[in-house]
Design a protein around this motif. Structure first.
Motif, short mmCIF file in Angstrom:
data_model
loop_
_atom_site.label_atom_id
_atom_site.label_comp_id
_atom_site.label_asym_id
_atom_site.label_seq_id
_atom_site.Cartn_x
_atom_site.Cartn_y
_atom_site.Cartn_z
N ARG A 29 0.83 -1.30 -0.03
CA ARG A 29 -0.07 0.09 0.13
C ARG A 29 0.87 1.27 0.09
O ARG A 29 0.49 2.20 -0.74
N PHE A 30 1.76 1.26 0.83
CA PHE A 30 2.70 2.60 0.94
C PHE A 30 3.85 2.39 0.46
O PHE A 30 4.61 3.62 0.22
N VAL A 31 4.55 1.40 -0.36
CA VAL A 31 5.78 1.26 -1.24
C VAL A 31 5.37 0.82 -2.35
O VAL A 31 5.96 1.79 -3.39
N LEU A 32 4.99 -0.24 -2.54
CA LEU A 32 5.10 -0.79 -3.83
C LEU A 32 3.78 -0.54 -4.84
O LEU A 32 4.32 0.20 -5.99
N ALA A 33 2.83 0.03 -4.36
CA ALA A 33 1.79 0.55 -5.05
C ALA A 33 2.07 2.15 -5.69
O ALA A 33 1.89 2.46 -6.90
N PRO A 34 2.59 2.94 -4.72
CA PRO A 34 3.06 4.33 -5.47
C PRO A 34 4.09 4.03 -6.48
O PRO A 34 4.07 5.01 -7.70
N LYS A 35 5.13 3.09 -6.47
CA LYS A 35 6.03 2.83 -7.32
C LYS A 35 5.25 2.48 -8.63
O LYS A 35 5.85 2.93 -9.78
N ARG A 36 4.30 1.72 -8.57
CA ARG A 36 3.65 1.03 -9.76
C ARG A 36 2.93 2.21 -10.32
O ARG A 36 2.88 2.29 -11.62
N LYS A 37 2.49 2.98 -9.63
CA LYS A 37 1.71 4.22 -10.24
C LYS A 37 2.59 5.22 -11.06
O LYS A 37 2.29 5.51 -11.93
N LEU A 38 3.79 5.46 -10.17
CA LEU A 38 4.71 6.40 -10.99
C LEU A 38 5.18 5.76 -12.34
O LEU A 38 5.31 6.26 -13.44
N ASN A 39 5.56 4.52 -12.12
CA ASN A 39 6.05 3.67 -13.40
C ASN A 39 4.85 3.82 -14.36
O ASN A 39 5.13 3.95 -15.66
N ALA A 40 3.66 3.53 -14.06
CA ALA A 40 2.70 3.45 -15.08
C ALA A 40 2.34 4.69 -15.60
O ALA A 40 2.11 4.83 -16.96
N ILE A 41 2.65 6.00 -14.89
CA ILE A 41 2.32 7.14 -15.58
C ILE A 41 3.50 7.38 -16.70
O ILE A 41 3.21 7.91 -17.70
N THR A 42 4.72 6.99 -16.44
CA THR A 42 5.87 7.08 -17.26
C THR A 42 5.48 6.12 -18.41
O THR A 42 5.91 6.90 -19.62
N VAL A 43 5.42 5.21 -18.54
CA VAL A 43 5.11 4.10 -19.46
C VAL A 43 3.91 4.70 -20.46
O VAL A 43 4.05 4.88 -21.58
N LEU A 44 2.94 5.04 -19.80
CA LEU A 44 1.83 5.34 -20.30
C LEU A 44 1.95 6.85 -21.20
O LEU A 44 1.36 6.98 -22.44
N ARG A 45 2.74 7.58 -20.85
CA ARG A 45 2.95 8.91 -21.58
C ARG A 45 3.67 8.80 -22.77
O ARG A 45 3.43 9.29 -23.73
N GLU A 46 4.92 7.69 -22.82
CA GLU A 46 5.38 7.26 -23.78
C GLU A 46 4.65 6.81 -24.81
O GLU A 46 4.65 6.83 -26.06
N PHE A 47 3.60 5.82 -24.37
CA PHE A 47 2.87 5.26 -25.04
C PHE A 47 1.89 6.15 -25.99
O PHE A 47 1.80 5.91 -27.10
N ASP A 48 1.59 7.03 -25.05
CA ASP A 48 0.55 8.05 -25.91
C ASP A 48 1.27 8.90 -26.85
O ASP A 48 0.57 9.29 -27.93
N GLN A 49 2.54 9.09 -26.55
CA GLN A 49 3.39 10.03 -27.62
C GLN A 49 3.79 9.27 -29.06
O GLN A 49 4.07 9.64 -30.06
N LYS A 50 3.92 7.80 -28.66
CA LYS A 50 4.54 7.04 -29.87
C LYS A 50 3.45 6.16 -30.62
O LYS A 50 3.69 5.56 -31.70
N THR A 51 2.34 6.05 -29.90
CA THR A 51 1.14 5.11 -30.54
C THR A 51 -0.09 5.79 -30.54
O THR A 51 -0.45 6.68 -29.97
N ASN A 52 -0.74 5.38 -31.74
CA ASN A 52 -2.16 5.60 -31.99
C ASN A 52 -3.15 4.61 -31.70
O ASN A 52 -4.06 4.37 -32.39
N ALA A 53 -2.77 3.57 -30.67
CA ALA A 53 -3.60 2.57 -30.35
C ALA A 53 -5.08 2.98 -29.90
O ALA A 53 -5.09 4.27 -29.49
#
Length: 298
Positions: A29-53
């Motif tokens: 709840r306090f360590v792994l989940a925040p890290k997953r969320k930050l990682n998801a934001i980064t990956v999805l930002r790149e996904f949105d920039q490079k992909t028209n899926a």
């Protein structure tokens, strides 16, 4: 560790599981989940920039990035269940199954009973230390307690003597502080099993309390210890061919089974100290052999 020891230490096992699953839940709840969320934001930002899926592909990727590891998911799902069971079992109610006929005719073998854990006070689990006093055990209560000679085992008997009482059980009749119990004969009790047998049944009345007890004509009234009694405060008991007389020490209780001639109880192994108390038995919630057994009892 034997099976009996494991059963006797179930509270400790439950506590360890609670701590382990709780730590895993908190760490996620306090360590792994925040890290997953930050990682998801980064990956999805790149996904949105490079992909028209389409949005469904993005949603699938996001769910994958935020998904808990399997070991965390299972531990986290068990944590609230274990926490609820731990609280209920430690502070409110605990189920037990009657293993023997020592409390016949009140409780039968196979009765599943509920024990009120807070009637006699609130105790810390594991160490069984009383932190809040509520009510004192009373004569006539059916009580579950840790067996003084082996605290990993739970016993159930009826309280016949509280601290300071003088308990006399002679010629199969009970007297407490000079007040003799009254006995009304009832229909003989039939023991069902491979060999049918009968016991004498009586309604025992003492100090406005009444419940049924059993006696066997072929059993002698004397309590034979085969040597000196070996338990704390044994010097406060006297034995003879007629029975036993005991002065109950402070902080202790004298327990007897209702099946008087077929019960190993305080007459044989001594007094139950207050710290061994588990709770007051009050309700039969199931008997798979006889559903009519469900209900309260005296």
């Amino acid at each position: 560790m034997s099976l009996q020891s494991l059963i006797g230490n179930f509270s400790l096992i439950l506590f360890v599981l609670l701590i382990v699953t709780g730590l895993i839940w908190a760490f996620d709840r306090f360590v792994l989940a925040p890290k997953r969320k930050l990682n998801a934001i980064t990956v999805l930002r790149e996904f949105d920039q490079k992909t028209n899926a389409n949005s469904s592909a993005r949603a699938s990727l996001e769910a994958s990035l935020l998904r808990q590891p399997a070991w965390v998911e299972y531990s986290g799902s068990f944590f609230p269940v274990i926490a609820l069971v731990f609280v209920l079992r430690s502070f409110l109610f605990e189920p037990f199954k009657i293993p023997s006929g020592s409390m016949l005719p009140t409780l039968y073998v196979g009765d599943f009973i509920l024990v009120n854990k807070f009637t006699y006070g609130i105790r810390l689990p594991i160490i069984d230390k009383k932190i809040v006093a509520i009510n004192d055990p009373q004569r006539g209560d059916v009580m579950v307690f840790k067996f003084p000679k082996d605290p990993t085992q739970n016993y159930i008997k009826r309280i016949v003597g509280i601290p300071g009482d003088t308990v006399v059980y002679k010629n199969k009749q009970l007297t407490v502080n000079g007040v003799a119990s009254e006995y009304e004969s009832q229909a003989d009790f039939l023991h069902e099993g491979s060999q049918l047998s009968y016991s004498k049944q009586f309604n025992e009345k003492s100090n406005n309390l009444a419940h049924k007890v059993l006696n066997d004509d072929d059993r002698q009234p004397g309590i034979y210890m085969f040597g000196e009694a070996d338990f704390p405060y044994a010097n406060q008991c006297q034995y003879n061919a007629e029975g036993v007389t005991c002065k109950v020490p402070v902080g202790h209780y004298f327990m007897m089974g209702d099946n008087r001639d077929n019960s190993q109880d305080s007459r044989y192994w001594g007094f139950v100290p207050d710290q061994n108390i588990v709770g007051k038995a009050f309700f039969i919630w199931m008997n798979f052999s006889d559903l009519k057994r469900i209900g309260g009892f005296q």
